[in-house]
Design a protein around this motif. Sequence first.
Motif, PDB file in Angstrom:
ATOM      1  N   GLU A 146      -7.598   1.969  -4.274  1.00  0.00           N
ATOM      2  CA  GLU A 146      -5.773   1.622  -4.295  1.00  0.00           C
ATOM      3  C   GLU A 146      -5.024   2.099  -3.386  1.00  0.00           C
ATOM      4  O   GLU A 146      -3.820   1.584  -2.637  1.00  0.00           O
ATOM      5  CB  GLU A 146      -4.957   2.714  -5.239  1.00  0.00           C
ATOM      6  N   ARG A 147      -5.761   3.263  -1.938  1.00  0.00           N
ATOM      7  CA  ARG A 147      -4.774   3.498  -1.342  1.00  0.00           C
ATOM      8  C   ARG A 147      -6.016   3.791  -0.134  1.00  0.00           C
ATOM      9  O   ARG A 147      -7.033   4.874   0.204  1.00  0.00           O
ATOM     10  CB  ARG A 147      -4.614   5.207  -1.254  1.00  0.00           C
TER      11      ARG A 147
ATOM     12  N   GLN B  50      -8.297  11.472   0.107  1.00  0.00           N
ATOM     13  CA  GLN B  50      -7.005  10.219   0.044  1.00  0.00           C
ATOM     14  C   GLN B  50      -7.065   8.720  -0.298  1.00  0.00           C
ATOM     15  O   GLN B  50      -6.580   8.412  -0.346  1.00  0.00           O
ATOM     16  CB  GLN B  50      -6.034  10.524   1.219  1.00  0.00           C
ATOM     17  N   TRP B  51      -8.328   8.595   0.471  1.00  0.00           N
ATOM     18  CA  TRP B  51      -8.735   7.090   0.553  1.00  0.00           C
ATOM     19  C   TRP B  51     -10.003   6.910  -1.703  1.00  0.00           C
ATOM     20  O   TRP B  51     -10.033   7.115  -1.792  1.00  0.00           O
ATOM     21  CB  TRP B  51      -9.396   7.275   1.227  1.00  0.00           C
TER      22      TRP B  51
ATOM     23  N   LEU C  78       1.194  -1.199   0.302  1.00  0.00           N
ATOM     24  CA  LEU C  78      -0.068   0.330  -0.229  1.00  0.00           C
ATOM     25  C   LEU C  78       0.830   1.523  -0.151  1.00  0.00           C
ATOM     26  O   LEU C  78       2.309   1.562   0.986  1.00  0.00           O
ATOM     27  CB  LEU C  78      -1.312   0.315   1.107  1.00  0.00           C
ATOM     28  N   PRO C  79       0.466   2.154  -1.022  1.00  0.00           N
ATOM     29  CA  PRO C  79       1.008   3.773  -1.000  1.00  0.00           C
ATOM     30  C   PRO C  79       1.266   4.405   0.203  1.00  0.00           C
ATOM     31  O   PRO C  79      -0.529   3.968   0.951  1.00  0.00           O
ATOM     32  CB  PRO C  79       0.774   4.411  -1.633  1.00  0.00           C
ATOM     33  N   ALA C  80       1.732   5.017   1.510  1.00  0.00           N
ATOM     34  CA  ALA C  80       1.501   5.688   2.290  1.00  0.00           C
ATOM     35  C   ALA C  80       1.339   6.800   2.423  1.00  0.00           C
ATOM     36  O   ALA C  80       1.850   7.118   1.298  1.00  0.00           O
ATOM     37  CB  ALA C  80       2.067   4.928   3.699  1.00  0.00           C
TER      38      ALA C  80
ATOM     39  N   SER D  96       5.774   3.991   4.674  1.00  0.00           N
ATOM     40  CA  SER D  96       5.044   1.582   4.942  1.00  0.00           C
ATOM     41  C   SER D  96       5.658   1.191   4.972  1.00  0.00           C
ATOM     42  O   SER D  96       6.342   0.339   4.652  1.00  0.00           O
ATOM     43  CB  SER D  96       4.451   2.714   3.827  1.00  0.00           C
TER      44      SER D  96
ATOM     45  N   ARG E 260      -5.819   2.797   6.328  1.00  0.00           N
ATOM     46  CA  ARG E 260      -5.259   1.550   7.119  1.00  0.00           C
ATOM     47  C   ARG E 260      -5.551   2.141   8.800  1.00  0.00           C
ATOM     48  O   ARG E 260      -5.534   2.600   9.378  1.00  0.00           O
ATOM     49  CB  ARG E 260      -3.953   1.443   7.460  1.00  0.00           C
TER      50      ARG E 260
END
Length: 409
Positions: free
Chosen positions: A200-201, A196-197, A24-26, A30, A204
């Motif tokens: 793909e991202r 942002q959500w 996952l990109p963070a 990450s 979390r």
Amino acid sequence: MSAVTSLTSLSFLHRASSPRTTSLPAIAPSLSYPRVCTKLASTVTCCSSSSSSSPSLSASVNGGVERRTVSERSAIRLGLPSKGRMAADTLELLKNCQLSVKQVNPRQYVAEIPQLSNLEVWFQRPKDIVRKLLSGDLDLGMVGLDTVGEYGKGSDDLVIVHDALGYGDCRLSLAIPGYGIFENINSLEELAQMSQWSEERPLRVATGFTYLGPKFLKENGVKHVIFSTADGALEAAPAMGIADAILDLVSSGTTLRENNLKEIEGGVVLESEAVLVGSRESLTKRNGVLDTTHEILERFEAHLRAIGQFMVTANMRGSSAEEVAERVLSQPSLSGLQGPTVSPVFCKSSQAVQADYYAIVVCVPKKALYKSVQQLRAIGGSGVLISPLTYIFDEETPRWKELLSKLGL
């Protein structure tokens, strides 16, 4: 155990079920780690199985628990927490209700309460108490409401007998960082609407509540979220880049604040405290369980109702009991539970017995104690005696009627 270390528990399931590895990109640094994921609508839920340090007495059937038949044993079983503050407070409550637990050897997991015949006490982890209620290995248990919700998974077989035992108060709450992109986010609605959500991202969330957490966020319309199972110091997870938010039990909130985390409006999943919970099947089918539950419930109710209550007794001159009662009831702090008890005090004077005084008995809460004494003095009361109450028994406890209604009896 740190949040990073606990995430390794997911690797066992990864080898067993061979899911894909998700990187996952963070927003923060990450980690890429394997997860067991189930995609429900637009919500991605990540969860893992929990290991148990005590042996399971029931087999798993289709992902559930095989329930034992009620005829396999005759003894009634009560599950109590085996360690920690919850365990100590539970034993203290039982002791205060004259139901002291007798444990011959502190290393043993089984004990008894001499006042309750045919009852066995089994010390277990709280989550195992709930599981064994569902499997039929226990009949009653004392645990936190959060534990019932998480491991009971909404089972209709679990019945809350008493929902407020007076200890173990906390709340299951969502918390986010107070800095960065979350600095101006103050509600669950605002968190859900952050751009942002995405699939793909996703957002979390680190938590040990892998049933209540996904259920709560799905019911509140939060999409694109993934859960990682973690135990221990969850507060470190956002700062370490392991999670964007945490879902954990909160008491005072001090630990959150010291780790630059904040609760948000609408983010409380449930308010929790210790409860007495029973198995519906045991309560309705196992001989003696309902009667034992009735006695335990009455003792709990009588003791808990008496906490913080004092009995105030005073003498007062008056022409009649009615006239004295009117004076007492004119004072706002002297109404008691149902009203004052007024009875004549007989004195011998000039070879004759007569009632010159009346005794007033009234129950008052601790916070109004001194004010009550002042008010008694103001209307002519003297010789004021005060004693704490241990039990207040009603004609019938309301929770008993509620329990019978829940059971359809």
